[in-house]
Design a protein around this motif. Sequence first.
Motif, PDB file in Angstrom:
ATOM      1  N   PRO A 177     114.900 -68.822 -20.927  1.00 40.16           N
ATOM      2  CA  PRO A 177     114.787 -68.744 -19.463  1.00 40.16           C
ATOM      3  C   PRO A 177     113.627 -69.562 -18.890  1.00 40.16           C
ATOM      4  O   PRO A 177     113.746 -70.119 -17.798  1.00 40.16           O
ATOM      5  CB  PRO A 177     114.596 -67.257 -19.186  1.00 40.16           C
ATOM      6  CG  PRO A 177     115.057 -66.552 -20.405  1.00 40.16           C
ATOM      7  CD  PRO A 177     114.863 -67.500 -21.547  1.00 40.16           C
ATOM      8  N   ALA A 178     112.524 -69.657 -19.606  1.00 37.95           N
ATOM      9  CA  ALA A 178     111.376 -70.428 -19.113  1.00 37.95           C
ATOM     10  C   ALA A 178     111.708 -71.918 -19.074  1.00 37.95           C
ATOM     11  O   ALA A 178     111.382 -72.608 -18.104  1.00 37.95           O
ATOM     12  CB  ALA A 178     110.149 -70.172 -19.982  1.00 37.95           C
ATOM     13  N   LEU A 179     112.357 -72.405 -20.115  1.00 41.56           N
ATOM     14  CA  LEU A 179     112.745 -73.810 -20.148  1.00 41.56           C
ATOM     15  C   LEU A 179     113.819 -74.102 -19.101  1.00 41.56           C
ATOM     16  O   LEU A 179     113.803 -75.155 -18.456  1.00 41.56           O
ATOM     17  CB  LEU A 179     113.244 -74.212 -21.536  1.00 41.56           C
ATOM     18  CG  LEU A 179     112.213 -74.205 -22.667  1.00 41.56           C
ATOM     19  CD1 LEU A 179     112.867 -74.616 -23.991  1.00 41.56           C
ATOM     20  CD2 LEU A 179     111.039 -75.096 -22.346  1.00 41.56           C
ATOM     21  N   GLU A 180     114.729 -73.167 -18.905  1.00 41.09           N
ATOM     22  CA  GLU A 180     115.773 -73.352 -17.893  1.00 41.09           C
ATOM     23  C   GLU A 180     115.162 -73.391 -16.492  1.00 41.09           C
ATOM     24  O   GLU A 180     115.576 -74.183 -15.649  1.00 41.09           O
ATOM     25  CB  GLU A 180     116.818 -72.241 -17.989  1.00 41.09           C
ATOM     26  CG  GLU A 180     117.928 -72.340 -16.965  1.00 41.09           C
ATOM     27  CD  GLU A 180     118.752 -73.625 -17.054  1.00 41.09           C
ATOM     28  OE1 GLU A 180     119.352 -73.998 -16.019  1.00 41.09           O
ATOM     29  OE2 GLU A 180     118.807 -74.263 -18.115  1.00 41.09           O
ATOM     30  N   ALA A 181     114.152 -72.557 -16.251  1.00 43.32           N
ATOM     31  CA  ALA A 181     113.475 -72.572 -14.950  1.00 43.32           C
ATOM     32  C   ALA A 181     112.797 -73.920 -14.718  1.00 43.32           C
ATOM     33  O   ALA A 181     112.845 -74.456 -13.605  1.00 43.32           O
ATOM     34  CB  ALA A 181     112.454 -71.437 -14.872  1.00 43.32           C
ATOM     35  N   ARG A 182     112.177 -74.477 -15.755  1.00 44.53           N
ATOM     36  CA  ARG A 182     111.573 -75.808 -15.633  1.00 44.53           C
ATOM     37  C   ARG A 182     112.635 -76.859 -15.339  1.00 44.53           C
ATOM     38  O   ARG A 182     112.440 -77.732 -14.494  1.00 44.53           O
ATOM     39  CB  ARG A 182     110.848 -76.186 -16.926  1.00 44.53           C
ATOM     40  CG  ARG A 182     109.516 -75.525 -17.105  1.00 44.53           C
ATOM     41  CD  ARG A 182     108.828 -75.971 -18.384  1.00 44.53           C
ATOM     42  NE  ARG A 182     108.675 -77.424 -18.452  1.00 44.53           N
ATOM     43  CZ  ARG A 182     108.577 -78.099 -19.601  1.00 44.53           C
ATOM     44  NH1 ARG A 182     108.600 -77.466 -20.762  1.00 44.53           N
ATOM     45  NH2 ARG A 182     108.442 -79.408 -19.586  1.00 44.53           N
ATOM     46  N   ARG A 211     115.136 -83.697 -22.676  1.00 44.87           N
ATOM     47  CA  ARG A 211     113.727 -84.091 -22.734  1.00 44.87           C
ATOM     48  C   ARG A 211     112.813 -82.863 -22.781  1.00 44.87           C
ATOM     49  O   ARG A 211     111.807 -82.863 -23.484  1.00 44.87           O
ATOM     50  CB  ARG A 211     113.359 -84.970 -21.528  1.00 44.87           C
ATOM     51  CG  ARG A 211     114.162 -86.256 -21.362  1.00 44.87           C
ATOM     52  CD  ARG A 211     113.962 -87.243 -22.442  1.00 44.87           C
ATOM     53  NE  ARG A 211     112.585 -87.701 -22.468  1.00 44.87           N
ATOM     54  CZ  ARG A 211     112.190 -88.780 -23.109  1.00 44.87           C
ATOM     55  NH1 ARG A 211     113.045 -89.516 -23.767  1.00 44.87           N
ATOM     56  NH2 ARG A 211     110.923 -89.119 -23.114  1.00 44.87           N
ATOM     57  N   ILE A 212     113.174 -81.810 -22.046  1.00 42.10           N
ATOM     58  CA  ILE A 212     112.373 -80.578 -22.058  1.00 42.10           C
ATOM     59  C   ILE A 212     112.406 -79.937 -23.438  1.00 42.10           C
ATOM     60  O   ILE A 212     111.376 -79.532 -23.964  1.00 42.10           O
ATOM     61  CB  ILE A 212     112.857 -79.591 -20.970  1.00 42.10           C
ATOM     62  CG1 ILE A 212     112.442 -80.101 -19.595  1.00 42.10           C
ATOM     63  CG2 ILE A 212     112.304 -78.190 -21.212  1.00 42.10           C
ATOM     64  CD1 ILE A 212     113.012 -79.287 -18.446  1.00 42.10           C
ATOM     65  N   ASP A 245     106.659 -81.835 -17.767  1.00 38.61           N
ATOM     66  CA  ASP A 245     107.425 -82.096 -16.548  1.00 38.61           C
ATOM     67  C   ASP A 245     107.174 -83.516 -16.048  1.00 38.61           C
ATOM     68  O   ASP A 245     108.105 -84.225 -15.666  1.00 38.61           O
ATOM     69  CB  ASP A 245     107.064 -81.083 -15.456  1.00 38.61           C
ATOM     70  CG  ASP A 245     107.545 -79.678 -15.791  1.00 38.61           C
ATOM     71  OD1 ASP A 245     108.207 -79.502 -16.829  1.00 38.61           O
ATOM     72  OD2 ASP A 245     107.254 -78.769 -15.004  1.00 38.61           O
ATOM     73  N   GLU A 246     105.909 -83.937 -16.073  1.00 39.95           N
ATOM     74  CA  GLU A 246     105.557 -85.278 -15.613  1.00 39.95           C
ATOM     75  C   GLU A 246     106.192 -86.345 -16.499  1.00 39.95           C
ATOM     76  O   GLU A 246     106.667 -87.368 -16.001  1.00 39.95           O
ATOM     77  CB  GLU A 246     104.030 -85.441 -15.580  1.00 39.95           C
ATOM     78  CG  GLU A 246     103.562 -86.697 -14.912  1.00 39.95           C
ATOM     79  CD  GLU A 246     103.870 -86.752 -13.417  1.00 39.95           C
ATOM     80  OE1 GLU A 246     103.957 -87.875 -12.887  1.00 39.95           O
ATOM     81  OE2 GLU A 246     104.020 -85.701 -12.779  1.00 39.95           O
ATOM     82  N   ALA A 247     106.229 -86.104 -17.805  1.00 35.10           N
ATOM     83  CA  ALA A 247     106.841 -87.065 -18.725  1.00 35.10           C
ATOM     84  C   ALA A 247     108.344 -87.182 -18.479  1.00 35.10           C
ATOM     85  O   ALA A 247     108.900 -88.282 -18.535  1.00 35.10           O
ATOM     86  CB  ALA A 247     106.565 -86.657 -20.169  1.00 35.10           C
ATOM     87  N   ILE A 281     112.731 -90.609 -16.255  1.00 34.76           N
ATOM     88  CA  ILE A 281     113.882 -90.832 -15.380  1.00 34.76           C
ATOM     89  C   ILE A 281     113.571 -91.901 -14.333  1.00 34.76           C
ATOM     90  O   ILE A 281     114.404 -92.754 -14.044  1.00 34.76           O
ATOM     91  CB  ILE A 281     114.351 -89.505 -14.760  1.00 34.76           C
ATOM     92  CG1 ILE A 281     114.915 -88.619 -15.888  1.00 34.76           C
ATOM     93  CG2 ILE A 281     115.387 -89.732 -13.670  1.00 34.76           C
ATOM     94  CD1 ILE A 281     115.354 -87.264 -15.499  1.00 34.76           C
ATOM     95  N   VAL A 282     112.359 -91.879 -13.781  1.00 39.76           N
ATOM     96  CA  VAL A 282     111.967 -92.906 -12.812  1.00 39.76           C
ATOM     97  C   VAL A 282     111.964 -94.283 -13.477  1.00 39.76           C
ATOM     98  O   VAL A 282     112.370 -95.277 -12.865  1.00 39.76           O
ATOM     99  CB  VAL A 282     110.599 -92.582 -12.178  1.00 39.76           C
ATOM    100  CG1 VAL A 282     110.035 -93.778 -11.430  1.00 39.76           C
ATOM    101  CG2 VAL A 282     110.733 -91.392 -11.245  1.00 39.76           C
ATOM    102  N   SER A 283     111.546 -94.365 -14.740  1.00 43.39           N
ATOM    103  CA  SER A 283     111.536 -95.658 -15.425  1.00 43.39           C
ATOM    104  C   SER A 283     112.954 -96.202 -15.610  1.00 43.39           C
ATOM    105  O   SER A 283     113.145 -97.415 -15.663  1.00 43.39           O
ATOM    106  CB  SER A 283     110.824 -95.551 -16.780  1.00 43.39           C
ATOM    107  OG  SER A 283     111.608 -94.836 -17.713  1.00 43.39           O
ATOM    108  N   SER A 284     113.924 -95.320 -15.667  1.00 40.13           N
ATOM    109  CA  SER A 284     115.314 -95.745 -15.828  1.00 40.13           C
ATOM    110  C   SER A 284     116.020 -96.016 -14.504  1.00 40.13           C
ATOM    111  O   SER A 284     116.841 -96.921 -14.410  1.00 40.13           O
ATOM    112  CB  SER A 284     116.102 -94.676 -16.586  1.00 40.13           C
ATOM    113  OG  SER A 284     115.578 -94.481 -17.871  1.00 40.13           O
ATOM    114  N   TYR A 285     115.700 -95.231 -13.466  1.00 39.25           N
ATOM    115  CA  TYR A 285     116.442 -95.297 -12.200  1.00 39.25           C
ATOM    116  C   TYR A 285     115.615 -95.746 -10.999  1.00 39.25           C
ATOM    117  O   TYR A 285     116.154 -95.927  -9.917  1.00 39.25           O
ATOM    118  CB  TYR A 285     117.076 -93.930 -11.894  1.00 39.25           C
ATOM    119  CG  TYR A 285     118.130 -93.556 -12.890  1.00 39.25           C
ATOM    120  CD1 TYR A 285     119.440 -93.989 -12.732  1.00 39.25           C
ATOM    121  CD2 TYR A 285     117.831 -92.789 -14.005  1.00 39.25           C
ATOM    122  CE1 TYR A 285     120.423 -93.665 -13.650  1.00 39.25           C
ATOM    123  CE2 TYR A 285     118.803 -92.460 -14.929  1.00 39.25           C
ATOM    124  CZ  TYR A 285     120.096 -92.900 -14.756  1.00 39.25           C
ATOM    125  OH  TYR A 285     121.058 -92.583 -15.673  1.00 39.25           O
ATOM    126  N   GLY A 286     114.321 -95.868 -11.164  1.00 38.61           N
ATOM    127  CA  GLY A 286     113.462 -96.278 -10.066  1.00 38.61           C
ATOM    128  C   GLY A 286     112.987 -95.096  -9.234  1.00 38.61           C
ATOM    129  O   GLY A 286     113.474 -93.973  -9.376  1.00 38.61           O
TER     130      GLY A 286
END
Length: 94
Positions: A13-18, A54-55, A61-63, A68-73
């Motif tokens: 549940p903690a990972l799903e919340a993230r 990735r999680i 979270d920042e990574a 994703i930003v590095s792939s999609y901008g």
Amino acid sequence: AFAVNPDEVLADPALEARARALSAELRCMVCQNQSIDDTNADLAKDLRLLVRERITDGDSDEAVLNYIVSSYGEFVLLKPRFTVKTVLLWGAPV
């Protein structure tokens, strides 16, 4: 309503919340004004699965966001970061 399918939900549940929190910050590149958590578009599903992968691989979270930003901008972020590139965007309403 959330578009997350039951087969996408993480057992922890903690990972799903993230994952849900991160998904709410990411724009569906097909729908553009919806988060990937709110749409059933195929690309959104792929991004939701990527966030969860990735999680579970141990990324912060920042990574995850940076990956994703590095792939999609930067456009993939529903709330753009405050950088030199976006200063005009943030300052225009003033």
